[in-house]
Write a protein that holds these residues in place. Structure first.
Motif, mmCIF file in Angstrom:
data_model
loop_
_atom_site.group_PDB
_atom_site.id
_atom_site.type_symbol
_atom_site.label_atom_id
_atom_site.label_comp_id
_atom_site.label_asym_id
_atom_site.label_seq_id
_atom_site.Cartn_x
_atom_site.Cartn_y
_atom_site.Cartn_z
ATOM 1 N N TYR A 496 49.216 51.713 45.832
ATOM 2 C CA TYR A 496 50.125 50.909 45.021
ATOM 3 C C TYR A 496 50.543 51.626 43.741
ATOM 4 N N VAL A 525 51.543 43.224 41.975
ATOM 5 C CA VAL A 525 50.498 42.228 42.239
ATOM 6 C C VAL A 525 49.315 42.871 42.951
ATOM 7 N N ARG A 526 49.612 43.669 43.979
ATOM 8 C CA ARG A 526 48.545 44.322 44.729
ATOM 9 C C ARG A 526 47.736 45.276 43.852
ATOM 10 N N ASN A 528 47.294 45.083 40.618
ATOM 11 C CA ASN A 528 46.462 44.281 39.708
ATOM 12 C C ASN A 528 45.249 43.713 40.426
ATOM 13 N N GLN A 529 45.449 43.303 41.683
ATOM 14 C CA GLN A 529 44.322 42.791 42.465
ATOM 15 C C GLN A 529 43.280 43.877 42.695
ATOM 16 N N GLU A 530 43.739 45.084 42.998
ATOM 17 C CA GLU A 530 42.823 46.199 43.200
ATOM 18 C C GLU A 530 42.041 46.512 41.921
ATOM 19 N N ARG A 532 41.297 44.439 39.488
ATOM 20 C CA ARG A 532 40.321 43.379 39.235
ATOM 21 C C ARG A 532 39.098 43.537 40.122
ATOM 22 N N LYS A 533 39.323 43.929 41.390
ATOM 23 C CA LYS A 533 38.193 44.130 42.303
ATOM 24 C C LYS A 533 37.273 45.233 41.808
ATOM 25 N N GLU A 536 35.021 44.032 38.964
ATOM 26 C CA GLU A 536 33.988 43.036 39.287
ATOM 27 C C GLU A 536 32.645 43.691 39.619
#
Length: 536
Positions: A496, A525-526, A528-530, A532-533, A536
């Motif tokens: 991404y 979006v993808r 940002n999701q990556e 955040r993962k 974590e």
């Protein structure tokens, strides 16, 4: 038997199935014999004993994979074929059979009318109507997020409706129509046929009416006799689907044609507003068929079309079906027209000959002004390229394979599209200065690379799609479709962060494009999701 091997496409589907079964049995038997032989010689080891053997094993593995892919597509083709046989009963005085969407089995898109005889010798007593209802025959396909309402010159997705990712794209109409071994009946065609082709063989005393709702521009007739084909206000292949242009009737474009072999005592009629405007009889013997080599009289090919407002039957003297150099079979008249055009092109090329000078480094470069003034070094070798006709041939073959690739893509045959685009690109390599950034292209390779990238995306071959799109961008940085598909390939591969700048560049080239904007948002979006993962 009904499978006589003459005059073209005769029951090839059945022959193909038989040949495929025999080939599979032979290959299985050979494989077993090979295993037994290797075991007896102690050569059945798990690992290759030499580099040559390793190469052969790799090739064999690749062949198996290709075979599996071809078998998969063959099953898909058979799955969409609806065969209708013995359509007439013997109880009625007159009978009309209507083929509608209810008649077609689920998922079938190709119709084949076969092995049917009318209830009497009068063809009007037994009628099959391929109804307009089949124009609404629906096939749902995964929507392509690359689709845009705007058209791009030569692009494979021109004219496709805009769809959102995750939606299904709908295609309507029959893909193709076959008629074989029909006798003493009338066939009325009112349905849209996507390929624009009707293939008919081994028919006798059959009347075929192609009406204004149909979209059949090309007929292939083999071994038919005592038939009558009527184009009743039938449209040309060049009609604008959106109705923005004046309606063209069948025969008003040079691509509206009837190819025939072994056809006797048959009438072709052009009917306008209920009146016959043009009519011609075709008969392979009267038209001058000759036996050439092992070919019989019935195999001699003819073409009937409208020439200077009149129907005319001509001999095919050069077939384009196997050479790939012409889009269609050529007649002597067309070859002569082509020769005249090429002579003019050569004359123009002679006036403006392109000169190249060998500088002793194995490369051909354009001469500098100083070289032209003083003649240069005596040891320099000068070559003048003036064979414009040869260049035109290569470009024509490239354009043909590109067009065929676009057609395959439009019908969902993406693997076939890849093959045809590859043939176009391979042929383009023979052109001078056809590739390379900053060089003028005699053939638009960047468009074909972009189209092949789209096909690879459809097949899930994201790395290959990325490679093609990258090459297309290098050849033509301002071609927005190439940048867009490069971004989509990176997105599909989960890269991404790399997709974002590429899609941003595509948006700069075309800021109002909604599809590019949407793809850019998805990539953000993808990513940002990556992120955040990872946190974590």
């Amino acid at each position: 038997t009904n499978n006589k091997g003459i005059a073209g496409r005769i029951n090839y589907g059945q022959w193909d199935r038989v040949a495929s079964d025999l080939l599979s049995e032979t290959e299985e038997q050979e494989e077993k014999e090979k295993e037994l032989s290797s075991k007896a010689l102690g050569l059945d080891g798990k690992y290759a004993r030499s580099e040559a053997e390793a190469t052969e094993r790799a090739k064999a593995k690749q062949v198996k994979q290709v075979k599996k892919t071809l078998e998969k597509y063959k099953k898909r083709e058979n799955a969409v074929l609806q065969q209708m046989t013995n359509v007439f009963s013997s109880s009625d005085d007159k009978q009309v059979v209507r083929v509608t969407r209810d008649t077609m089995e689920a998922g079938t898109r190709v119709l084949s009318l076969e092995q049917s005889t009318g209830i009497s010798s009068n063809a009007k007593d037994s009628t099959v109507i391929v109804t307009q209802d089949l124009s609404h025959l629906e096939c749902s396909m995964p929507a392509n997020s690359m689709q845009q309402p705007k058209s791009y010159e030569g692009d494979v997705e021109n004219g496709q409706p805009e769809s959102k990712p995750g939606e299904m794209r709908k295609v309507f109409g029959l893909i193709k129509l076959f008629v074989a071994h029909m006798k003493n009946c009338t066939i009325i065609l009112r349905s849209k046929v996507i390929s624009g082709t009707l293939e008919m063989s081994h028919c006798e005393n059959v009347v075929v009416k192609i009406e204004k709702e149909a979209t059949v521009s090309t007929l292939q007739l083999d071994l038919c006799q005592n038939c009558h084909f009527q184009f009743c206000d039938a449209p040309s292949s060049q009609n604008n689907p959106h109705g923005a242009m004046k309606t063209m009737y069948w025969g008003e474009d040079a691509n509206d044609r009837i190819y025939h072999a072994g056809v006797s005592n048959t009438q072709i009629s052009l009917v306008r507003d209920g009146f016959v405007e043009e009519e011609i009889s075709i008969d392979y013997k009267e038209d001058g068929a000759t036996a050439v080599g092992n070919a019989t009289l019935e195999e001699y090919q003819f073409v009937t079309s409208v020439v200077n407002t009149e129907l005319k039957t001509e001999k095919v003297v050069r077939s384009g079906g196997t050479t790939g150099k012409t889009q269609r079979p050529m007649t002597e008249r067309e070859l002569e027209d082509e020769r005249v055009m090429r002579d003019k092109a050569v004359d123009m090329a002679m006036e403006k000959a392109i000169r190249f000078v060998d500088k002793g480094e194995g490369k051909m470069v354009e001469p500098q002004e100083e070289d032209q003034k003083d003649g240069g070094d005596d040891e320099e070798v000068e070559e003048i390229y003036t064979n414009q006709a040869e260049i035109d041939d290569i470009v024509a073959e490239c354009e043909l394979n590109k067009a065929r690739g676009n057609e395959a893509f439009g019908t969902g045959e993406y693997a076939q599209a890849v093959l045809l685009y590859t043939l176009a690109l391979d042929k383009a390599d023979e052109l001078p200065t056809s590739t390379g950034a900053g060089k003028k292209q005699l053939f638009a390779c960047h468009i074909v690379l972009s189209n092949r990238s789209a096909s690879f995306l459809k097949l899930g071959e994201h790395e290959k799609a990325l490679a093609d799109a990258t090459r297309a961008v290098k050849l033509e940085p301002d071609y927005v479709k190439a940048s867009f598909r490069k971004g989509l390939a990176l997105h599909a591969m989960g890269r991404y962060a790399e997709a974002l700048p590429v899609l941003s560049q595509a948006q700069k080239l075309e800021p109002k494009n909604k599809q590019i904007k949407q793809a850019l948002q998805f990539a953000e979006v993808r990513m940002n999701q990556e992120m955040r993962k990872r946190m974590e």
